[in-house]
Motif scaffolding. Structure first.
Motif, PDB file in Angstrom:
ATOM      1  N   GLY A 278      82.789  76.356  -8.153  1.00 40.02           N
ATOM      2  CA  GLY A 278      82.147  76.608  -6.870  1.00 40.02           C
ATOM      3  C   GLY A 278      82.011  78.094  -6.624  1.00 40.02           C
ATOM      4  O   GLY A 278      82.854  78.890  -7.021  1.00 40.02           O
ATOM      5  N   THR A 279      80.922  78.463  -5.957  1.00 39.49           N
ATOM      6  CA  THR A 279      80.673  79.881  -5.712  1.00 39.49           C
ATOM      7  C   THR A 279      80.746  80.250  -4.242  1.00 39.49           C
ATOM      8  O   THR A 279      80.669  81.420  -3.892  1.00 39.49           O
ATOM      9  CB  THR A 279      79.282  80.266  -6.253  1.00 39.49           C
ATOM     10  OG1 THR A 279      78.292  79.436  -5.626  1.00 39.49           O
ATOM     11  CG2 THR A 279      79.239  80.099  -7.756  1.00 39.49           C
ATOM     12  N   THR A 280      80.859  79.256  -3.361  1.00 33.16           N
ATOM     13  CA  THR A 280      80.949  79.558  -1.936  1.00 33.16           C
ATOM     14  C   THR A 280      82.101  78.780  -1.322  1.00 33.16           C
ATOM     15  O   THR A 280      82.456  77.686  -1.787  1.00 33.16           O
ATOM     16  CB  THR A 280      79.655  79.174  -1.205  1.00 33.16           C
ATOM     17  OG1 THR A 280      79.404  77.770  -1.389  1.00 33.16           O
ATOM     18  CG2 THR A 280      78.480  79.980  -1.723  1.00 33.16           C
ATOM     19  N   THR A 281      82.683  79.346  -0.281  1.00 32.32           N
ATOM     20  CA  THR A 281      83.748  78.647   0.425  1.00 32.32           C
ATOM     21  C   THR A 281      83.160  77.733   1.485  1.00 32.32           C
ATOM     22  O   THR A 281      82.088  77.982   2.030  1.00 32.32           O
ATOM     23  CB  THR A 281      84.705  79.648   1.099  1.00 32.32           C
ATOM     24  OG1 THR A 281      83.946  80.456   2.010  1.00 32.32           O
ATOM     25  CG2 THR A 281      85.398  80.514   0.070  1.00 32.32           C
ATOM     26  N   GLY A 282      83.922  76.677   1.760  1.00 32.32           N
ATOM     27  CA  GLY A 282      83.569  75.810   2.864  1.00 32.32           C
ATOM     28  C   GLY A 282      84.496  76.086   4.025  1.00 32.32           C
ATOM     29  O   GLY A 282      85.063  77.176   4.143  1.00 32.32           O
ATOM     30  N   THR A 283      84.646  75.117   4.894  1.00 28.47           N
ATOM     31  CA  THR A 283      85.562  75.257   6.023  1.00 28.47           C
ATOM     32  C   THR A 283      86.386  73.988   6.176  1.00 28.47           C
ATOM     33  O   THR A 283      85.992  72.903   5.703  1.00 28.47           O
ATOM     34  CB  THR A 283      84.814  75.520   7.334  1.00 28.47           C
ATOM     35  OG1 THR A 283      83.910  74.430   7.587  1.00 28.47           O
ATOM     36  CG2 THR A 283      84.064  76.840   7.286  1.00 28.47           C
ATOM     37  N   ASN A 310      91.081  83.229   6.404  1.00 28.76           N
ATOM     38  CA  ASN A 310      89.901  83.644   7.166  1.00 28.76           C
ATOM     39  C   ASN A 310      89.601  82.603   8.245  1.00 28.76           C
ATOM     40  O   ASN A 310      89.317  81.438   7.937  1.00 28.76           O
ATOM     41  CB  ASN A 310      88.701  83.803   6.232  1.00 28.76           C
ATOM     42  CG  ASN A 310      87.468  84.273   6.987  1.00 28.76           C
ATOM     43  OD1 ASN A 310      87.551  85.195   7.805  1.00 28.76           O
ATOM     44  ND2 ASN A 310      86.322  83.648   6.713  1.00 28.76           N
ATOM     45  N   THR A 312      87.194  81.064  10.819  1.00 28.43           N
ATOM     46  CA  THR A 312      85.739  81.040  11.048  1.00 28.43           C
ATOM     47  C   THR A 312      85.386  80.585  12.459  1.00 28.43           C
ATOM     48  O   THR A 312      84.361  80.989  13.011  1.00 28.43           O
ATOM     49  CB  THR A 312      85.060  80.110  10.031  1.00 28.43           C
ATOM     50  OG1 THR A 312      85.602  78.791  10.170  1.00 28.43           O
ATOM     51  CG2 THR A 312      85.289  80.619   8.613  1.00 28.43           C
ATOM     52  N   SER A 378      88.424  79.118   6.459  1.00 29.16           N
ATOM     53  CA  SER A 378      87.702  78.964   5.191  1.00 29.16           C
ATOM     54  C   SER A 378      88.486  78.062   4.252  1.00 29.16           C
ATOM     55  O   SER A 378      89.733  78.031   4.261  1.00 29.16           O
ATOM     56  CB  SER A 378      87.473  80.325   4.532  1.00 29.16           C
ATOM     57  OG  SER A 378      86.606  81.120   5.308  1.00 29.16           O
ATOM     58  N   TRP A 380      88.508  76.410   0.024  1.00 26.98           N
ATOM     59  CA  TRP A 380      87.954  76.496  -1.326  1.00 26.98           C
ATOM     60  C   TRP A 380      87.011  75.321  -1.578  1.00 26.98           C
ATOM     61  O   TRP A 380      87.179  74.237  -1.006  1.00 26.98           O
ATOM     62  CB  TRP A 380      89.064  76.483  -2.375  1.00 26.98           C
ATOM     63  CG  TRP A 380      90.040  77.628  -2.318  1.00 26.98           C
ATOM     64  CD1 TRP A 380      91.390  77.538  -2.314  1.00 26.98           C
ATOM     65  CD2 TRP A 380      89.735  79.023  -2.278  1.00 26.98           C
ATOM     66  NE1 TRP A 380      91.962  78.784  -2.269  1.00 26.98           N
ATOM     67  CE2 TRP A 380      90.965  79.719  -2.253  1.00 26.98           C
ATOM     68  CE3 TRP A 380      88.544  79.760  -2.256  1.00 26.98           C
ATOM     69  CZ2 TRP A 380      91.047  81.105  -2.207  1.00 26.98           C
ATOM     70  CZ3 TRP A 380      88.619  81.149  -2.208  1.00 26.98           C
ATOM     71  CH2 TRP A 380      89.853  81.806  -2.185  1.00 26.98           C
ATOM     72  N   ALA A 381      86.065  75.543  -2.456  1.00 22.88           N
ATOM     73  CA  ALA A 381      85.205  74.451  -2.878  1.00 22.88           C
ATOM     74  C   ALA A 381      86.056  73.354  -3.509  1.00 22.88           C
ATOM     75  O   ALA A 381      87.124  73.617  -4.084  1.00 22.88           O
ATOM     76  CB  ALA A 381      84.160  74.960  -3.866  1.00 22.88           C
TER      77      ALA A 381
END
Length: 435
Positions: A278-283, A310, A312, A378, A380-381
């Motif tokens: 994965g290249t982007t974080t989720g929540t 983090n 959000t 935040s 992790w994917a």
């Protein structure tokens, strides 16, 4: 002219003496009592009631009866009376009662070995069942040699003059060296081996630091499986698994293997607690009193001074805490290693908590976040954290252990794994700052 000899006080026959045989017989009788001297006992104060003819005693310091005034003398029973002799330094007598030799020094009889150490000092060499020489000044030919304690411990000391000299034990075959251990040419303890007695290879070396080196490497003999109940620090080669394994943190883990090397950033930069993917974080939305734990296994040693999350979506007065647990032999969370202070989740942005710890490469840790409210952080994917095994087959991979505990209550010192706490929720994104 004196009428007796100076050492044994033997009576001398005088010129024109009548009955010379009396003097002669007295001298012979005295010689019979003093030559090859054997004494019934020493330091005896009371004369025996029925002494045997010719028997001799060493008179004690406070004599009685017929020995009064004869302290320290030798008393021999002869012809129904006592004949006394003054012992001289150097006389040796056999103590019949104690079964050992004694020597007279300073007018007193004492044990021969303790009294005459000088007899064994300053000798050019001593050979026991063999011959000593200028190099081997003590030589022993025997099936075994025993050096034992005298009441407590025992040390065998091999001393050298300077670091460049040698103090060692040399093991030989046919008088040709094959192995040597000790301080050979320096002050590092070493073990060396040789096949010809002239060329030696260092197999082990331990300097003053105590850090042992194996210059030619270590060959682990294969074992059929993992040893039963090994202690932390044990290292072995598991032949069935084809792995070199080590016991660490109560778990047996493989050493090395085919894996991507971990890049350890410099001080002040951050490590992601992911395995990639994965290249982007989720929540992930928090819950009042909720704790989320996920596993992280660093592939290198990480010494950290901060843990970061983090926020959000903030919630007024919301708080959070980060926790770290070590794992047990089954990889489950076990003892708590750290719990941070409160983080302000009432505002958005990065929230950093100070810590001071090292996460060791190859070990498994469990990292978690505690929520006081419903702030969003935040995550992790899904592919970026390991799957957690257990339970019945499901169509979504399990990622997190989730538990509810009042926020004001300290997190448990030992987690106490429950399979019912496994969920498929994504793991909180936690960054570790290098110290």
């Amino acid at each position: 002219m004196p009428d007796q000899t100076p050492r044994l006080e033997l009576p001398l026959m005088m010129a024109s003496q009548a009955q010379k045989h009396v003097t002669h017989n007295e001298a012979i009788d005295r010689l019979d009592g003093l030559v090859h001297l054997a004494v019934q006992a020493f330091n005896v104060n009371d004369p025996p009631l029925a002494p045997e003819e010719g028997a001799t005693w060493g008179v004690g310091p406070v004599p009685t009866g017929g020995w009064v005034g004869r302290a320290g003398l030798l008393a021999r029973w002869r012809n129904n009376g006592w004949d006394f002799a003054t012992p001289r330094d150097g006389w040796i007598a056999w103590d019949l009662g104690a079964g050992r030799a004694r020597v007279c020094l300073g007018g007193l009889f004492t044990d021969l070995p303790a009294s005459l150490p000088a007899f064994l000092q300053g000798q050019a060499g001593v050979g026991v069942n063999t011959t000593a020489d200028a190099t081997n000044r003590l030589a022993v030919s025997s099936a075994a040699t025993l050096l034992t304690h005298e009441g407590q411990g025992h040390q065998l000391k091999v001393n050298k003059a300077a670091p460049i000299d040698t103090a060692s034990l040399l093991f030989q075959t046919g008088f040709s060296g094959r192995a040597e251990m000790g301080l050979a040419g320096n002050d590092s303890f070493s073990v060396k081996v040789s096949g010809n007695g002239s060329s030696f290879v260092t197999a082990l070396e331990a300097p003053a630091s105590g850090r042992v080196t194996l210059p030619v490497g270590l060959a682990l003999g294969p074992v059929a499986g993992d040893p039963p109940a090994p202690a932390d620090g044990w290292l072995w080669y598991n032949q069935a698994a084809g792995q070199v394994r080590v016991r660490s943190g109560g778990a047996s883990v493989a050493v090395g293997g085919a894996q991507v090397s971990m890049l350890v950033p410099p001080s002040g930069e951050h490590v992601l607690t992911t395995i990639g993917g994965g290249t982007t974080t989720g929540t992930v939305v928090g819950g009042a009193g909720r704790m989320d734990l996920f596993p992280f296994a660093p592939r290198a040693d990480l010494t950290i001074d901060q843990m970061v999350v983090n926020v959000t979506t903030a919630v007024a007065s919301a708080l959070g805490k980060l926790v770290v647990y070590q794992s047990d032999a089954s990889g489950r969370p076990d003892a708590k290693l750290a719990e941070t202070g409160d983080l302000d989740f009432g505002t958005t942005g990065l929230k950093a908590a100070s810590v001071s710890m090292t996460l060791w490469g190859g070990a498994t840790y469990w990292i978690g976040l505690r929520h006081s409210s419903t702030a969003t952080v935040s995550a992790w994917a899904a592919a970026a954290t390991p799957d957690i095994n257990g339970g019945s087959p499901v169509t979504t991979a399990r990622k997190v252990l989730r538990r509810v505990l009042a926020y004001g209550t300290p997190s448990p010192a030992n987690w106490g794994f429950l399979s019912s706490e496994i969920t498929s929720a994504t793991a909180t994104a936690v960054w570790l700052r290098m110290a």
